[in-house]
Motif scaffolding. Structure first.
Motif, PDB file in Angstrom:
ATOM      1  N   GLN A 273     100.267  52.144  38.842  1.00  0.00           N
ATOM      2  CA  GLN A 273      98.927  52.202  39.404  1.00  0.00           C
ATOM      3  C   GLN A 273      98.955  52.161  40.928  1.00  0.00           C
ATOM      4  OE1 GLN A 273      96.409  52.782  37.260  1.00  0.00           O
ATOM      5  NE2 GLN A 273      95.177  53.198  39.079  1.00  0.00           N
ATOM      6  N   MET A 274      99.894  51.415  41.501  1.00  0.00           N
ATOM      7  CA  MET A 274     100.008  51.387  42.962  1.00  0.00           C
ATOM      8  C   MET A 274     100.256  52.779  43.519  1.00  0.00           C
ATOM      9  SD  MET A 274     102.276  48.015  43.897  1.00  0.00           S
ATOM     10  CE  MET A 274     102.673  46.829  42.620  1.00  0.00           C
ATOM     11  N   ILE A 275     101.184  53.515  42.903  1.00  0.00           N
ATOM     12  CA  ILE A 275     101.548  54.826  43.420  1.00  0.00           C
ATOM     13  C   ILE A 275     100.435  55.841  43.168  1.00  0.00           C
ATOM     14  CG2 ILE A 275     103.236  56.678  43.389  1.00  0.00           C
ATOM     15  CD1 ILE A 275     104.264  54.041  44.491  1.00  0.00           C
ATOM     16  N   ILE A 276      99.810  55.772  42.012  1.00  0.00           N
ATOM     17  CA  ILE A 276      98.682  56.663  41.718  1.00  0.00           C
ATOM     18  C   ILE A 276      97.616  56.522  42.798  1.00  0.00           C
ATOM     19  CG2 ILE A 276      96.755  57.015  40.108  1.00  0.00           C
ATOM     20  CD1 ILE A 276      98.833  56.188  37.876  1.00  0.00           C
ATOM     21  N   GLU A 277      97.314  55.288  43.185  1.00  0.00           N
ATOM     22  CA  GLU A 277      96.268  55.072  44.186  1.00  0.00           C
ATOM     23  C   GLU A 277      96.751  55.408  45.592  1.00  0.00           C
ATOM     24  OE1 GLU A 277      93.946  51.523  43.722  1.00  0.00           O
ATOM     25  OE2 GLU A 277      94.083  51.636  41.532  1.00  0.00           O
ATOM     26  N   TYR A 278      98.041  55.281  45.839  1.00  0.00           N
ATOM     27  CA  TYR A 278      98.591  55.743  47.113  1.00  0.00           C
ATOM     28  C   TYR A 278      98.267  57.216  47.317  1.00  0.00           C
ATOM     29  CZ  TYR A 278     102.142  57.527  50.363  1.00  0.00           C
ATOM     30  OH  TYR A 278     102.800  58.171  51.390  1.00  0.00           O
ATOM     31  N   TRP A 279      98.321  57.993  46.238  1.00  0.00           N
ATOM     32  CA  TRP A 279      98.034  59.425  46.324  1.00  0.00           C
ATOM     33  C   TRP A 279      96.539  59.722  46.200  1.00  0.00           C
ATOM     34  CZ3 TRP A 279     101.552  62.134  48.497  1.00  0.00           C
ATOM     35  CH2 TRP A 279     102.915  61.898  48.279  1.00  0.00           C
ATOM     36  N   GLY A 280      95.704  58.716  46.253  1.00  0.00           N
ATOM     37  CA  GLY A 280      94.264  58.928  46.316  1.00  0.00           C
ATOM     38  C   GLY A 280      93.581  59.115  44.983  1.00  0.00           C
ATOM     39  N   ARG A 281      94.255  58.770  43.890  1.00  0.00           N
ATOM     40  CA  ARG A 281      93.649  58.876  42.565  1.00  0.00           C
ATOM     41  C   ARG A 281      93.388  57.478  42.014  1.00  0.00           C
ATOM     42  NH1 ARG A 281      96.039  63.319  45.023  1.00  0.00           N
ATOM     43  NH2 ARG A 281      95.886  65.190  43.704  1.00  0.00           N
ATOM     44  N   ARG A 282      92.389  57.369  41.156  1.00  0.00           N
ATOM     45  CA  ARG A 282      92.123  56.111  40.479  1.00  0.00           C
ATOM     46  C   ARG A 282      91.165  56.358  39.325  1.00  0.00           C
ATOM     47  NH1 ARG A 282      90.924  51.924  44.095  1.00  0.00           N
ATOM     48  NH2 ARG A 282      89.986  50.755  42.405  1.00  0.00           N
ATOM     49  N   PRO A 283      91.133  55.471  38.328  1.00  0.00           N
ATOM     50  CA  PRO A 283      90.209  55.654  37.208  1.00  0.00           C
ATOM     51  C   PRO A 283      88.762  55.513  37.663  1.00  0.00           C
ATOM     52  CG  PRO A 283      91.342  53.536  37.049  1.00  0.00           C
ATOM     53  CD  PRO A 283      91.986  54.285  38.164  1.00  0.00           C
ATOM     54  N   THR A 284      87.877  56.202  36.972  1.00  0.00           N
ATOM     55  CA  THR A 284      86.453  56.139  37.297  1.00  0.00           C
ATOM     56  C   THR A 284      85.826  54.879  36.685  1.00  0.00           C
ATOM     57  OG1 THR A 284      85.789  57.314  35.288  1.00  0.00           O
ATOM     58  CG2 THR A 284      86.364  58.655  37.227  1.00  0.00           C
ATOM     59  N   ALA A 285      84.606  54.599  37.103  1.00  0.00           N
ATOM     60  CA  ALA A 285      83.866  53.474  36.519  1.00  0.00           C
ATOM     61  C   ALA A 285      83.705  53.665  35.016  1.00  0.00           C
ATOM     62  CB  ALA A 285      82.504  53.334  37.198  1.00  0.00           C
ATOM     63  N   GLU A 286      83.523  54.911  34.598  1.00  0.00           N
ATOM     64  CA  GLU A 286      83.409  55.195  33.156  1.00  0.00           C
ATOM     65  C   GLU A 286      84.726  54.898  32.452  1.00  0.00           C
ATOM     66  OE1 GLU A 286      82.260  58.932  30.166  1.00  0.00           O
ATOM     67  OE2 GLU A 286      82.294  59.211  32.350  1.00  0.00           O
ATOM     68  N   ASP A 287      85.838  55.257  33.084  1.00  0.00           N
ATOM     69  CA  ASP A 287      87.142  54.968  32.506  1.00  0.00           C
ATOM     70  C   ASP A 287      87.323  53.469  32.278  1.00  0.00           C
ATOM     71  OD1 ASP A 287      87.926  57.647  32.592  1.00  0.00           O
ATOM     72  OD2 ASP A 287      88.846  57.446  34.570  1.00  0.00           O
ATOM     73  N   LEU A 288      86.805  52.668  33.216  1.00  0.00           N
ATOM     74  CA  LEU A 288      87.041  51.222  33.197  1.00  0.00           C
ATOM     75  C   LEU A 288      85.962  50.444  32.451  1.00  0.00           C
ATOM     76  CD1 LEU A 288      88.203  50.728  36.910  1.00  0.00           C
ATOM     77  CD2 LEU A 288      89.630  50.998  34.865  1.00  0.00           C
ATOM     78  N   ALA A 289      85.030  51.150  31.832  1.00  0.00           N
ATOM     79  CA  ALA A 289      83.904  50.475  31.189  1.00  0.00           C
ATOM     80  C   ALA A 289      84.352  49.555  30.058  1.00  0.00           C
ATOM     81  CB  ALA A 289      82.907  51.507  30.671  1.00  0.00           C
ATOM     82  N   TRP A 290      85.513  49.808  29.464  1.00  0.00           N
ATOM     83  CA  TRP A 290      85.998  48.992  28.351  1.00  0.00           C
ATOM     84  C   TRP A 290      86.558  47.650  28.818  1.00  0.00           C
ATOM     85  CZ3 TRP A 290      91.057  47.306  27.914  1.00  0.00           C
ATOM     86  CH2 TRP A 290      91.966  47.886  28.791  1.00  0.00           C
ATOM     87  N   VAL A 291      86.901  47.524  30.104  1.00  0.00           N
ATOM     88  CA  VAL A 291      87.520  46.302  30.617  1.00  0.00           C
ATOM     89  C   VAL A 291      86.464  45.208  30.769  1.00  0.00           C
ATOM     90  CG1 VAL A 291      88.884  45.279  32.484  1.00  0.00           C
ATOM     91  CG2 VAL A 291      89.234  47.677  31.843  1.00  0.00           C
ATOM     92  N   LYS A 292      86.806  44.001  30.378  1.00  0.00           N
ATOM     93  CA  LYS A 292      85.895  42.872  30.486  1.00  0.00           C
ATOM     94  C   LYS A 292      85.412  42.712  31.917  1.00  0.00           C
ATOM     95  CE  LYS A 292      85.680  37.857  29.719  1.00  0.00           C
ATOM     96  NZ  LYS A 292      86.457  36.654  29.286  1.00  0.00           N
ATOM     97  N   PRO A 293      84.117  42.610  32.153  1.00  0.00           N
ATOM     98  CA  PRO A 293      83.595  42.477  33.521  1.00  0.00           C
ATOM     99  C   PRO A 293      84.169  41.245  34.227  1.00  0.00           C
ATOM    100  CG  PRO A 293      81.816  42.970  31.987  1.00  0.00           C
ATOM    101  CD  PRO A 293      83.033  42.668  31.157  1.00  0.00           C
ATOM    102  N   GLY A 294      84.377  41.381  35.502  1.00  0.00           N
ATOM    103  CA  GLY A 294      84.807  40.249  36.311  1.00  0.00           C
ATOM    104  C   GLY A 294      86.304  40.093  36.468  1.00  0.00           C
ATOM    105  N   LEU A 295      87.098  40.890  35.749  1.00  0.00           N
ATOM    106  CA  LEU A 295      88.552  40.781  35.888  1.00  0.00           C
ATOM    107  C   LEU A 295      89.004  41.433  37.187  1.00  0.00           C
ATOM    108  CD1 LEU A 295      89.942  41.513  32.310  1.00  0.00           C
ATOM    109  CD2 LEU A 295      89.404  39.319  33.367  1.00  0.00           C
ATOM    110  N   GLU A 296      89.946  40.806  37.851  1.00  0.00           N
ATOM    111  CA  GLU A 296      90.499  41.351  39.082  1.00  0.00           C
ATOM    112  C   GLU A 296      91.330  42.594  38.759  1.00  0.00           C
ATOM    113  OE1 GLU A 296      93.214  39.780  42.879  1.00  0.00           O
ATOM    114  OE2 GLU A 296      92.701  38.436  41.204  1.00  0.00           O
TER     115      GLU A 296
END
Length: 456
Positions: A273-296
């Motif tokens: 994930q570090m390298i993916i974001e280094y290249w300017g990519r990251r999951p969308t809010a929709e992608d992350l909707a399954w993750v419990k709110p409030g997690l770092e």
């Protein structure tokens, strides 16, 4: 090569005690604009003990043998289902569900490796929309004139709603075996080697639909790394640090234990994930909707879920991490081996950070504060003294992730193939395994380096 058990990326209990940066060098970051001191910017060549071969262009897809597949041109060439070759049932071993799938296949030309190999690791980049998945197989020719069976190197989907992505255990012909994601000759000392191989892709889709996976890239790294407990340090040649985001796996301890016991074992997806974001990519809010709110850093939870190998029961499957990275827009990824820190310096000089795999005792890496039977970290640069600047996810916080490790120690634990564990027993090392991620569009200098390593 490590067995599935030793490959599992679970850190020792000492990691929990690796709380601070007190044992880590506090050297200031080297300037990102700093120039190499002793070597030119000429691209490195792939190590003589490593052979990389990948298929990705329209011409290369057409040179293979397709049965129901077709090559598509355009901005990014790929392989898709043109018409189903047939229909088959697949029973998912992890859910017990049996479903019918239409399928088509593509088989690569025979590739004669420049290195008679003891190990081969395949990797691939693909898009698998819901209702589709792919299987990757390898078949090779031995130096004794015989042939391997078709070995499954992975059954993969970007999501987990149709099948559970999985490696396949218990594959052997008495001469070689598959260890999670790695083809390995059983007795390298016998002199038996794999001289050539073919890869076969099977593309699956829900019957009666026009859905299709798209495979952009498939290939393999073949190698014959000599057994060695120690590796001499290379001479420093670069002082530079890349601005790679910092994420700690340890802030996720206890989260989503269904994915390899939670963050304690998430070094591989955290590094990815570090390298993916280094290249300017990251999951969308929709992608992350399954993750419990409030997690770092919820994107790290996301990476763990979508790199998880349900057979290996871990997130440390090397090709699955590369495939995950390539699910982001216009990203390429490969698993390979490098020959020295000079190769890493060449990549960092061109602005390409690298994820490396290593194992070590607590006493073997000054400042780490832990020992591990298998761990991934991200090399982001080098100090003026040539020491390694690494984003080490086995840290108590995101802020503590940046570490500086002594060059000679770090190079040895990464490149060796044999080591002693805490009980004095001989264990295997990874011999320079790494993941390299890069965008489809790269600079001329980056392209030259990647071509020099036979990755393009």
């Amino acid at each position: 090569m490590p067995s599935p058990t030793s490959r599992r990326t679970v850190l020792t209990a000492a990691i929990a005690a690796a709380a601070g940066t007190g044992a880590v060098s506090s050297a200031a970051s080297a300037s990102a604009a700093a120039q190499p001191r002793t070597r030119t910017d000429a691209p490195s060549a792939a190590p003589s003990s490593v052979d990389n071969r990948f298929w990705s262009t329209y011409t290369e897809w057409r040179c293979g043998s397709g049965a129901g597949t077709r090559a598509v041109a355009g901005r990014r060439a790929g392989l898709v289902i043109g018409h189903p070759l047939g229909r088959t049932d697949y029973t998912d071993p992890h859910t017990g569900t049996t479903a019918a799938w239409d399928y088509a296949t593509w088989t690569s030309p025979v590739h004669r490796s420049t290195v008679p190999a003891t190990e081969v690791i395949a990797s691939w980049n693909a898009d698998t929309p819901a209702g589709t998945w792919i299987q990757i197989e390898l078949r090779g020719d031995y130096s004794d004139g015989t042939e391997t069976p078709w070995y499954v190197m992975g059954r993969w989907a970007a999501g987990d709603g149709d099948i559970r992505r999985t490696s396949v255990d218990d594959q052997t012909d008495g001469k070689s075996s598959i260890w999670t994601d790695t083809f390995s000759v059983d007795d390298a000392a016998s002199g038996l080697r794999l001289l050539s191989y073919r890869l076969r892709l099977t593309l699956y889709r829900t019957p009666g639909t026009r859905l299709t996976p798209t495979v952009w890239r498939v290939g393999a790294m073949a190698s014959d790394i000599p057994d060695r407990f120690t590796v001499p340090a290379s001479a420093p040649g670069l002082a530079r640090e890349l601005p790679v985001p910092r994420y700690s796996q340890n802030v996720h301890v206890g989260q989503y234990p269904e994915y390899d016991n939670g963050g304690e074992a998430w070094c591989s997806p955290t590094s990815s994930q570090m390298i993916i974001e280094y290249w300017g990519r990251r999951p969308t809010a929709e992608d992350l909707a399954w993750v419990k709110p409030g997690l770092e850093d919820p994107q790290v939870c996301h990476a763990a879920r979508f790199t998880y190998d349900h057979q290996y029961e871990g997130c440390g499957n090397w090709p699955f991490n590369a495939a995950y990275a390539a699910t982001y827009e216009d990203m390429n990824a490969a698993v390979t081996r490098l020959g020295s820190l000079e190769d890493l310096e060449t990549l960092v000089r061109a602005g390409i950070p690298v994820i490396t795999s290593q194992s070590f005792l607590k006493t073997e890496l000054t400042g780490a504060g832990y020992g591990t039977s298998g761990h991934l970290m991200t090399v982001i640069g080098f100090t003026e003294d040539g020491d390694v600047i690494a984003n080490d996810p086995a840290s108590p916080s995101d802020e503590a992730v940046r570490r500086v490790y002594l060059r000679a120690e770090w190079e040895n634990i990464w490149l060796r193939t044999k080591r002693y564990d805490a009980n004095g027993k001989v264990r295997s090392g990874t011999g320079g395994v790494c993941y390299i991620f890069w965008p489809v569009r790269v600079s001329a200098a980056q392209r030259a380096v990647l071509r020099g390593l036979d990755l393009l």
